[in-house]
Enzyme design. Structure first.
Site, short mmCIF file in Angstrom:
data_model
loop_
_atom_site.label_atom_id
_atom_site.label_comp_id
_atom_site.label_asym_id
_atom_site.label_seq_id
_atom_site.Cartn_x
_atom_site.Cartn_y
_atom_site.Cartn_z
CG ASP A 21 27.53 41.21 39.34
OD1 ASP A 21 28.68 41.53 38.95
OD2 ASP A 21 26.69 40.67 38.59
NE ARG A 34 36.66 44.66 35.28
CZ ARG A 34 35.38 44.27 35.30
NH1 ARG A 34 34.50 44.81 34.47
NH2 ARG A 34 34.99 43.31 36.12
CG ASN A 69 36.03 36.30 39.84
OD1 ASN A 69 35.56 36.46 40.97
ND2 ASN A 69 35.30 36.51 38.76
#
Length: 246
Positions: A21, A34, A69
């Site tokens: 994470d 990202r 996700n």
């Protein structure tokens, strides 16, 4: 003295699970998008795999992509799938060089066709490797896994192949995607979050948890060794008392 030197090699966890994470936050801290964090996170995976193989950890399972996700922005999901394909193709030879077997669990059929093909090829090419097994949890959900296992047992009962009285934790475990590996003894989660996010719910009934504020792209084998040293200081009682263990 480093954490590698503090390890008791005779008391290593046989199976380590990792929730990787912090990629997005790491990228944001760098002023990047990202995806830059996900790419950097691959370097951490490589280092942790090599670290596990180096000291003798037999199984490493990493939570690479959850069913939840899929709800992320389409651009990010597509970029992650492309990164998965390219990483698999680039690292298969290195896995074989390090005698590491690649495995995958989850709803693999939901992945893009190219991912399924390349993942299958990499697993086939590394199938005979014995030093360590790296399992990628892809499109994985523990709730999905438990429901799937229940459906398999129900089908066996309906077909007359199994008596309902014979269903126990062992027969249930045999239906899970991890049926051919030991349950994880240590679970590591990076980035300061303190939850298991629908990961290996059944398998982690007695797993020791280790949480660190380190973001995944900064997590390296010395951090892994620190987690294992912490694990080795704990008393694992499995419902017994300390006196019984001693």
């Amino acid at each position: 003295m480093g954490f590698r030197e503090q390890l008791d090699i005779t008391r290593l966890p046989q199976h380590i699970a990792v929730i990787m994470d912090g990629n997005g936050r790491w990228a944001k801290n760098q002023g990047k998008i990202r995806h830059f964090g996900h790419e950097s996170g691959v370097l951490s995976v490589k280092d942790i795999v090599e670290g596990c193989a180096d000291i003798g950890v037999k199984y490493l399972t990493v939570y690479a992509f959850s069913t939840e996700n899929w709800n992320r922005p389409v651009e990010e999901v597509n970029a992650l799938m492309e990164l998965l394909i390219s990483t698999i193709n680039q690292e298969t030879a290195t896995l074989t060089k390090n005698n590491v077997r690649l495995n995958a669990i989850g709803d693999i059929s939901s992945l893009p066709e190219q991912c399924i093909h390349d993942l299958g090829e990499a697993m086939r090419k590394t199938a005979d490797n014995t030093r360590c097994t790296l399992t990628l949890a892809l499109s994985y959900s523990a709730k999905w896994e438990l429901v799937t296992a229940a459906k398999k047992l129900a089908a066996q009962v309906a077909e007359g192949k199994l008596n309902i009285e014979d269903i126990d934790e062992h027969s249930f475990s045999a239906q899970l995607t991890t049926h051919d590996m030991p349950e994880p003894e240590l679970m590591i989660r990076t980035s300061g979050e303190h939850r298991i996010s629908n990961f290996l719910l059944w398998q982690m009934a007695y797993t020791e948890f280790y949480f660190t504020d380190t973001l995944w792209p900064d997590f390296r084998r010395e951090d892994l060794f620190e987690a294992i040293v912490d694990f080795q200081k704990r008393e694992r009682r499995f419902g017994k008392t300390s006196e019984q263990l001693n």
